[in-house]
Design a protein around this motif. Sequence first.
Motif, PDB file in Angstrom:
ATOM      1  N   ARG A 160       0.860  -1.192   0.000  1.00  0.00           N
ATOM      2  CA  ARG A 160       0.000   0.000   0.000  1.00  0.00           C
ATOM      3  C   ARG A 160       0.895   1.240   0.000  1.00  0.00           C
ATOM      4  N   TYR A 161       0.705   2.062  -1.008  1.00  0.00           N
ATOM      5  CA  TYR A 161       1.492   3.286  -1.180  1.00  0.00           C
ATOM      6  C   TYR A 161       0.524   4.452  -1.039  1.00  0.00           C
ATOM      7  N   ARG A 162       0.641   5.180   0.112  1.00  0.00           N
ATOM      8  CA  ARG A 162      -0.292   6.267   0.393  1.00  0.00           C
ATOM      9  C   ARG A 162       0.469   7.583   0.534  1.00  0.00           C
ATOM     10  N   VAL A 163      -0.106   8.630  -0.029  1.00  0.00           N
ATOM     11  CA  VAL A 163       0.518   9.953   0.011  1.00  0.00           C
ATOM     12  C   VAL A 163      -0.501  10.952   0.534  1.00  0.00           C
ATOM     13  N   GLY A 164      -0.113  11.749   1.539  1.00  0.00           N
ATOM     14  CA  GLY A 164      -1.003  12.742   2.104  1.00  0.00           C
ATOM     15  C   GLY A 164      -0.224  13.935   2.626  1.00  0.00           C
ATOM     16  N   ARG A 165      -0.914  14.877   3.209  1.00  0.00           N
ATOM     17  CA  ARG A 165      -0.289  16.093   3.740  1.00  0.00           C
ATOM     18  C   ARG A 165      -0.727  16.284   5.187  1.00  0.00           C
ATOM     19  N   GLU A 166       0.263  16.663   6.058  1.00  0.00           N
ATOM     20  CA  GLU A 166      -0.008  17.037   7.437  1.00  0.00           C
ATOM     21  C   GLU A 166       0.593  18.423   7.656  1.00  0.00           C
ATOM     22  N   GLY A 167      -0.198  19.459   7.420  1.00  0.00           N
ATOM     23  CA  GLY A 167       0.308  20.822   7.510  1.00  0.00           C
ATOM     24  C   GLY A 167       1.341  21.076   6.423  1.00  0.00           C
ATOM     25  N   THR A 168       2.553  21.439   6.827  1.00  0.00           N
ATOM     26  CA  THR A 168       3.619  21.685   5.847  1.00  0.00           C
ATOM     27  C   THR A 168       4.412  20.418   5.523  1.00  0.00           C
ATOM     28  N   MET A 169       4.040  19.298   6.151  1.00  0.00           N
ATOM     29  CA  MET A 169       4.763  18.043   5.938  1.00  0.00           C
ATOM     30  C   MET A 169       3.995  17.156   4.967  1.00  0.00           C
ATOM     31  N   LEU A 170       4.720  16.598   4.005  1.00  0.00           N
ATOM     32  CA  LEU A 170       4.161  15.620   3.077  1.00  0.00           C
ATOM     33  C   LEU A 170       4.540  14.235   3.572  1.00  0.00           C
ATOM     34  N   VAL A 171       3.563  13.317   3.594  1.00  0.00           N
ATOM     35  CA  VAL A 171       3.760  11.987   4.162  1.00  0.00           C
ATOM     36  C   VAL A 171       3.639  10.942   3.060  1.00  0.00           C
ATOM     37  N   PHE A 172       4.725  10.187   2.862  1.00  0.00           N
ATOM     38  CA  PHE A 172       4.735   9.075   1.910  1.00  0.00           C
ATOM     39  C   PHE A 172       4.783   7.790   2.740  1.00  0.00           C
ATOM     40  N   ASP A 173       3.680   7.059   2.758  1.00  0.00           N
ATOM     41  CA  ASP A 173       3.545   5.877   3.612  1.00  0.00           C
ATOM     42  C   ASP A 173       3.583   4.617   2.744  1.00  0.00           C
ATOM     43  N   ILE A 174       4.563   3.745   3.018  1.00  0.00           N
ATOM     44  CA  ILE A 174       4.749   2.524   2.224  1.00  0.00           C
ATOM     45  C   ILE A 174       4.672   1.339   3.167  1.00  0.00           C
ATOM     46  N   GLU A 175       3.680   0.479   2.977  1.00  0.00           N
ATOM     47  CA  GLU A 175       3.450  -0.646   3.882  1.00  0.00           C
ATOM     48  C   GLU A 175       3.301  -1.932   3.074  1.00  0.00           C
ATOM     49  N   ASP A 176       4.002  -2.999   3.513  1.00  0.00           N
ATOM     50  CA  ASP A 176       3.904  -4.293   2.819  1.00  0.00           C
ATOM     51  C   ASP A 176       3.612  -5.396   3.829  1.00  0.00           C
ATOM     52  N   ASN A 177       3.161  -6.526   3.329  1.00  0.00           N
ATOM     53  CA  ASN A 177       2.920  -7.695   4.187  1.00  0.00           C
ATOM     54  C   ASN A 177       3.929  -8.791   3.875  1.00  0.00           C
ATOM     55  N   GLY A 178       5.200  -8.370   3.660  1.00  0.00           N
ATOM     56  CA  GLY A 178       6.269  -9.310   3.345  1.00  0.00           C
ATOM     57  C   GLY A 178       6.821  -9.998   4.580  1.00  0.00           C
ATOM     58  N   MET A 179       8.099 -10.356   4.527  1.00  0.00           N
ATOM     59  CA  MET A 179       8.714 -11.178   5.569  1.00  0.00           C
ATOM     60  C   MET A 179       8.941 -10.429   6.874  1.00  0.00           C
ATOM     61  N   GLY A 180       9.016  -9.084   6.869  1.00  0.00           N
ATOM     62  CA  GLY A 180       9.237  -8.317   8.081  1.00  0.00           C
ATOM     63  C   GLY A 180      10.683  -8.382   8.563  1.00  0.00           C
ATOM     64  N   MET A 181      10.988  -7.644   9.620  1.00  0.00           N
ATOM     65  CA  MET A 181      12.354  -7.566  10.159  1.00  0.00           C
ATOM     66  C   MET A 181      12.324  -7.753  11.677  1.00  0.00           C
ATOM     67  N   ASP A 182      13.396  -8.391  12.216  1.00  0.00           N
ATOM     68  CA  ASP A 182      13.547  -8.421  13.672  1.00  0.00           C
ATOM     69  C   ASP A 182      14.185  -7.101  14.120  1.00  0.00           C
ATOM     70  N   GLN A 183      14.332  -6.906  15.430  1.00  0.00           N
ATOM     71  CA  GLN A 183      14.807  -5.607  15.933  1.00  0.00           C
ATOM     72  C   GLN A 183      16.222  -5.296  15.471  1.00  0.00           C
ATOM     73  N   GLU A 184      17.108  -6.306  15.475  1.00  0.00           N
ATOM     74  CA  GLU A 184      18.494  -6.056  15.073  1.00  0.00           C
ATOM     75  C   GLU A 184      18.562  -5.607  13.617  1.00  0.00           C
ATOM     76  N   THR A 185      17.743  -6.248  12.739  1.00  0.00           N
ATOM     77  CA  THR A 185      17.725  -5.861  11.318  1.00  0.00           C
ATOM     78  C   THR A 185      17.163  -4.458  11.150  1.00  0.00           C
ATOM     79  N   ARG A 186      16.112  -4.120  11.925  1.00  0.00           N
ATOM     80  CA  ARG A 186      15.544  -2.764  11.829  1.00  0.00           C
ATOM     81  C   ARG A 186      16.581  -1.713  12.183  1.00  0.00           C
ATOM     82  N   GLU A 187      17.346  -1.989  13.243  1.00  0.00           N
ATOM     83  CA  GLU A 187      18.309  -0.995  13.706  1.00  0.00           C
ATOM     84  C   GLU A 187      19.463  -0.798  12.738  1.00  0.00           C
ATOM     85  N   LYS A 188      19.753  -1.819  11.909  1.00  0.00           N
ATOM     86  CA  LYS A 188      20.860  -1.721  10.968  1.00  0.00           C
ATOM     87  C   LYS A 188      20.398  -1.470   9.526  1.00  0.00           C
TER      88      LYS A 188
END
Length: 651
Positions: free
Chosen positions: A556-584
């Motif tokens: 899901r690729y969603r684009v919106g505006r929050e005041g002066t900030m533009l938000v590009f939201d990209i969400e998938d239902n793939g394999m995901g990451m553990d905490q160590e992978t997220r941090e690196k």
Amino acid sequence: MSETLLLVDDEEDIRRFLGLFLSDLGYAVHAAANGEEALAMFDEVAPSIVLTDIKMPVMDGLELLKRIKARSPDTEVVMISGHGDMDLAISCLQYEAADFVTKPINHDILDAALKRIDEKLALRRELRQYTQNLEKLVREKSSRVVELERQLAAGQMAETMCQAISGLSADLGEGAGYFNEMPCFVAVHNASLEVVVTNQLYKERLGDMVGHHSWEVYVGQALKGFDGPIWKTFQTGKGQRSRETLLCKNGNELPVMVHTSPIAATNGKVELVLEMAVDVSEIKRLQEELRVTQQKYMDLFDATPCYIAVRDASGKVVANNRRLVEDFGEGVGRACYDVFKHRSEPCPDCPAMGTFEDGEPHYQESVVTTRDSRQRNVLISTAAIRNAAGDVVEVMEMSADITSIRQLQSHLTSLGLMLGSISHGVKGMLTALEGAVYRVESGLRRGDAEKTQAAAEAVKTLVGRVRNLVLNVLYYAKSRELAPETVDVAAFATGVAQTVAPKAAREGVTLTAEIGGDLGSMAVDAANLQAALVNILENAVDACLADTDKPEHLIRYRVGREGTMLVFDIEDNGMGMDQETREKAFTLFFSSKGLKGTGLGLFIAHDMVAKHGGVIDLTSEPGVGTRFCVRIPDHPIPLAGTAPEVAAEQG
């Protein structure tokens, strides 16, 4: 000091001439013709640096690297190759090679690489010396504590002696003979609270008090209100133990530990009291000295410019210094692998466990994560803490922060690697592209529309790979200023989706684009920002392909505006990451795709978003999926420093 260097190359001319150059630099050089010969002489030579070619008969350089690191992790290995291959270079670095040099060898580049290694070896030796000095200090102070415990035990021994003497004959003359041999103050008191007899030491230090009142040698006591240990023994019929202060005959006050024991007559009534007093002034002095030493030790512990943790055999931290608490939070009571790496299980290559097993110091370079999710390169040194029996009961870990050194080295190394391997990588892609073009031409000649379409898709894929590789390398190799231009947000967001849509469709991944209305315009470096967002979307496609547990995959690729900030939201239902992978995830050269990834894409995406004054929030859960939320101001905010940190939340 002169480092010993082992040079391994199957070409005799290179061994001879390169050996002369290295000898001129001050190294003690030993040479071998292949990996097997190098391993045979490794233990005898004990080199701190190994310089080895990769392509060799009998045993190649990569296998030699693995075996050397398994045998001696502290030995630094520099790899030499006649081919600037990015995948090969990354493989070498993953197996902990210190550097990678391409042929023909540039002496200036080699000299610079060796100087960096010399600095690392020197730092390691300094840490080892510091650890040994700290161990010596711990041993010295432990021996003083044992001495103090022995002094305190004397009081307990005196109490036991009192019980034994209580059975002596009432013949005081005979008792006094024993008393004179005792190394403490001994006196016998009658029920009238008068001193009946004393030993020689009592007379020498406190005076001849026979016939005097029992309280006269006690500081602050008088007949009225006298409630000292002698009086209490007569009242209760039980022995007493207390700290008191006696008055010496020279007027000085003397702290003592007093033990009393009742001596009963045949009718069971307490007739006499045996008093024994042990001089504890030396114990007090030792206690104060110990307190001062402990305080100095703690000040040194806290002031040490590295992270220090003392852990037990289960991995629990039992002590830590101030700097560790500042960067990682209070570690006492937590597992060390949770404190440093946010892991739920022990690290497989834990150096502290090695010290528990063999009692020897161990050294390791690692990457840890602070409590605010910052990555830190550290050089870990361990030291055993033993009990009186010599058993290792705890291990001290000292971790020196070498992040700035590693960042500089990584940047210099990566630039050299990319310059040497870019042509090789493009050559391989172009060869594959020629094959795909041939298939297109063949399909057209035969009128095979299906074959032609499949070949055309392959051409598109390869062109995309070439484009991404070249853009990533060009971006990283040269720092560029932003070139903002005003663009329509909706049109820009649609272009990003259309760029990735063909790849998603080919791989069977559903890509939905939800672009809000009335988004207005923004001033951004459109080309580079688009490349950053495309990188994130393509990683989402790859994450879906790597997940084989779900029947369907969606991005899901969603684009919106929050005041002066533009938000590009990209969400998938793939394999995901553990905490160590997220941090690196945004670390240079880190890739969870193995040799299929270069570790450049997300690093560059993060850097470009940061240059626009934006931030990337990353949340993920293994087996569920991943979400990248990119927030960018509609006008770029100039940044003076490095990119902001990534907010990697617990998914």
